[in-house]
Design a protein around this motif. Structure first.
Motif, mmCIF file in Angstrom:
data_model
loop_
_atom_site.group_PDB
_atom_site.id
_atom_site.type_symbol
_atom_site.label_atom_id
_atom_site.label_comp_id
_atom_site.label_asym_id
_atom_site.label_seq_id
_atom_site.Cartn_x
_atom_site.Cartn_y
_atom_site.Cartn_z
ATOM 1 N N PRO A 197 48.459 -19.209 -17.329
ATOM 2 C CA PRO A 197 49.723 -19.931 -17.167
ATOM 3 C C PRO A 197 50.234 -19.916 -15.722
ATOM 4 N N VAL A 198 49.956 -18.850 -14.984
ATOM 5 C CA VAL A 198 50.352 -18.785 -13.576
ATOM 6 C C VAL A 198 49.522 -19.780 -12.761
ATOM 7 N N VAL A 199 48.219 -19.861 -13.038
ATOM 8 C CA VAL A 199 47.365 -20.838 -12.359
ATOM 9 C C VAL A 199 47.934 -22.240 -12.552
ATOM 10 N N MET A 200 48.372 -22.551 -13.761
ATOM 11 C CA MET A 200 48.886 -23.891 -14.061
ATOM 12 C C MET A 200 50.150 -24.235 -13.273
ATOM 13 N N GLU A 201 50.891 -23.227 -12.804
ATOM 14 C CA GLU A 201 52.064 -23.465 -11.951
ATOM 15 C C GLU A 201 51.666 -24.141 -10.641
ATOM 16 N N TYR A 202 50.429 -23.936 -10.209
ATOM 17 C CA TYR A 202 49.952 -24.439 -8.917
ATOM 18 C C TYR A 202 48.976 -25.597 -9.053
ATOM 19 N N TRP A 203 48.544 -25.908 -10.253
ATOM 20 C CA TRP A 203 47.427 -26.811 -10.493
ATOM 21 C C TRP A 203 47.743 -28.257 -10.171
ATOM 22 N N GLY A 204 48.983 -28.695 -10.357
ATOM 23 C CA GLY A 204 49.352 -30.076 -10.051
ATOM 24 C C GLY A 204 49.008 -31.033 -11.173
ATOM 25 N N ASP A 205 49.181 -32.308 -10.887
ATOM 26 C CA ASP A 205 48.997 -33.372 -11.865
ATOM 27 C C ASP A 205 47.560 -33.877 -11.865
ATOM 28 N N ALA A 206 47.194 -34.529 -12.960
ATOM 29 C CA ALA A 206 45.873 -35.154 -13.089
ATOM 30 C C ALA A 206 45.763 -36.301 -12.091
ATOM 31 N N PRO A 207 44.593 -36.610 -11.620
ATOM 32 C CA PRO A 207 43.319 -35.995 -11.984
ATOM 33 C C PRO A 207 43.160 -34.625 -11.328
ATOM 34 N N HIS A 208 42.599 -33.697 -12.074
ATOM 35 C CA HIS A 208 42.442 -32.318 -11.629
ATOM 36 C C HIS A 208 41.091 -32.126 -10.936
ATOM 37 N N PRO A 209 40.988 -31.076 -10.118
ATOM 38 C CA PRO A 209 39.685 -30.774 -9.507
ATOM 39 C C PRO A 209 38.705 -30.267 -10.564
ATOM 40 N N THR A 210 37.440 -30.232 -10.207
ATOM 41 C CA THR A 210 36.454 -29.613 -11.085
ATOM 42 C C THR A 210 36.725 -28.104 -11.110
ATOM 43 N N LEU A 211 36.244 -27.447 -12.152
ATOM 44 C CA LEU A 211 36.526 -26.019 -12.308
ATOM 45 C C LEU A 211 35.330 -25.296 -12.894
ATOM 46 N N THR A 212 35.010 -24.158 -12.306
ATOM 47 C CA THR A 212 34.059 -23.216 -12.876
ATOM 48 C C THR A 212 34.780 -21.885 -12.982
ATOM 49 N N GLY A 213 34.833 -21.326 -14.184
ATOM 50 C CA GLY A 213 35.450 -20.023 -14.408
ATOM 51 C C GLY A 213 34.374 -18.991 -14.681
ATOM 52 N N ILE A 214 34.471 -17.856 -14.010
ATOM 53 C CA ILE A 214 33.451 -16.820 -14.132
ATOM 54 C C ILE A 214 34.129 -15.486 -14.438
ATOM 55 N N GLY A 215 33.708 -14.835 -15.520
ATOM 56 C CA GLY A 215 34.169 -13.495 -15.828
ATOM 57 C C GLY A 215 33.314 -12.485 -15.090
ATOM 58 N N VAL A 216 33.972 -11.521 -14.467
ATOM 59 C CA VAL A 216 33.267 -10.518 -13.671
ATOM 60 C C VAL A 216 33.755 -9.122 -14.048
ATOM 61 N N THR A 217 33.043 -8.121 -13.581
ATOM 62 C CA THR A 217 33.443 -6.739 -13.856
ATOM 63 C C THR A 217 34.124 -6.073 -12.667
ATOM 64 N N TRP A 218 33.999 -6.667 -11.477
ATOM 65 C CA TRP A 218 34.569 -6.032 -10.299
ATOM 66 C C TRP A 218 34.852 -7.069 -9.218
ATOM 67 N N LEU A 219 36.023 -6.963 -8.581
ATOM 68 C CA LEU A 219 36.404 -7.843 -7.462
ATOM 69 C C LEU A 219 37.056 -7.021 -6.348
ATOM 70 N N TYR A 220 36.419 -5.961 -5.934
ATOM 71 C CA TYR A 220 36.910 -5.195 -4.785
ATOM 72 C C TYR A 220 38.325 -4.666 -5.021
ATOM 73 N N GLY A 221 38.632 -4.316 -6.281
ATOM 74 C CA GLY A 221 39.954 -3.793 -6.621
ATOM 75 C C GLY A 221 40.951 -4.838 -7.072
ATOM 76 N N PHE A 222 40.542 -6.095 -7.092
ATOM 77 C CA PHE A 222 41.407 -7.184 -7.521
ATOM 78 C C PHE A 222 41.002 -7.641 -8.917
ATOM 79 N N ASP A 223 41.866 -8.437 -9.562
ATOM 80 C CA ASP A 223 41.585 -8.944 -10.899
ATOM 81 C C ASP A 223 41.373 -10.449 -10.936
ATOM 82 N N PHE A 224 41.690 -11.143 -9.843
ATOM 83 C CA PHE A 224 41.638 -12.607 -9.805
ATOM 84 C C PHE A 224 41.213 -13.040 -8.410
#
Length: 138
Positions: free
Chosen positions: A94-121
Motif C-alpha cells: 500500500p505504501v508503494v501505491m502512494e508513489y505509483w501514479g496513474d495508468a499506464p504503469h511501468p513494467t514490474l518484477t517483484g522478487i522475494g529475497v532473504t537478505w538486503l544488507y539489513g534492509f527489507d525493501f
C-alpha cells in the motif's frame, strides 16, 4: 577509447555509495539506469519501520530521478526486492501505491529475497530521460 560513465549523484547520499562503491544512476542512450534504492538515512543506516523504510526508499529514488530531470512518471521498468514477502508484502505494497501514479504503469518484477544488507525493501528502476535531460558525454 571507452566512454566515461555519465553518473547522476544526488546530494546527501554519499555514505552508502562510497562504502559499497557503486553509482546511484547512469545516463545512457536516452535512459536512466538507477541502482537499487533502499530506505537508508543519510548515514546509510536503515529506517527501522518497514513503511517508513519504503517511503524513504521512494524519497531516495525520487531525489535521483529529480537530479536527472525525471519523475516517477518517466519510469518504464521497476524491480522490487522484498525480504520475506509472505509476511511483509501486505504492509509494504500500500505504501508503494502512494508513489505509483496513474495508468499506464511501468513494467514490474517483484522478487522475494532473504537478505538486503539489513534492509527489507529495495526498488530499482529504468527511466526514459526527457529530451532536455538526456545529454550524452562525448
Amino acid at each position: 577509447m571507452p566512454q566515461k560513465r555519465d553518473v547522476v549523484f544526488p546530494a546527501g547520499r554519499q555514505a552508502l555509495y562510497e562504502r559499497n562503491r557503486y553509482s546511484p544512476a547512469i545516463r545512457s542512450n536516452g535512459f536512466l539506469f538507477v541502482s537499487g534504492q533502499v530506505g537508508s538515512r543519510e548515514d546509510g543506516t536503515p529506517e527501522p519501520d518497514l513503511e517508513a523504510q519504503v517511503r524513504r526508499a521512494f524519497a531516495n529514488l525520487n531525489a535521483i530521478l529529480a537530479e536527472a530531470g525525471c519523475t516517477f512518471d518517466d519510469v518504464v521498468d521497476v524491480t522490487v526486492f522484498l525480504v520475506d514477502p509472505a509476511s511483509t508484502f501486505e504492509k509494504a505494497w500500500p505504501v508503494v501505491m502512494e508513489y505509483w501514479g496513474d495508468a499506464p504503469h511501468p513494467t514490474l518484477t517483484g522478487i522475494g529475497v532473504t537478505w538486503l544488507y539489513g534492509f527489507d525493501f529495495e526498488i530499482k528502476v529504468i527511466a526514459k530521460l526527457p529530451e532536455s535531460a538526456g545529454r550524452q558525454l562525448a
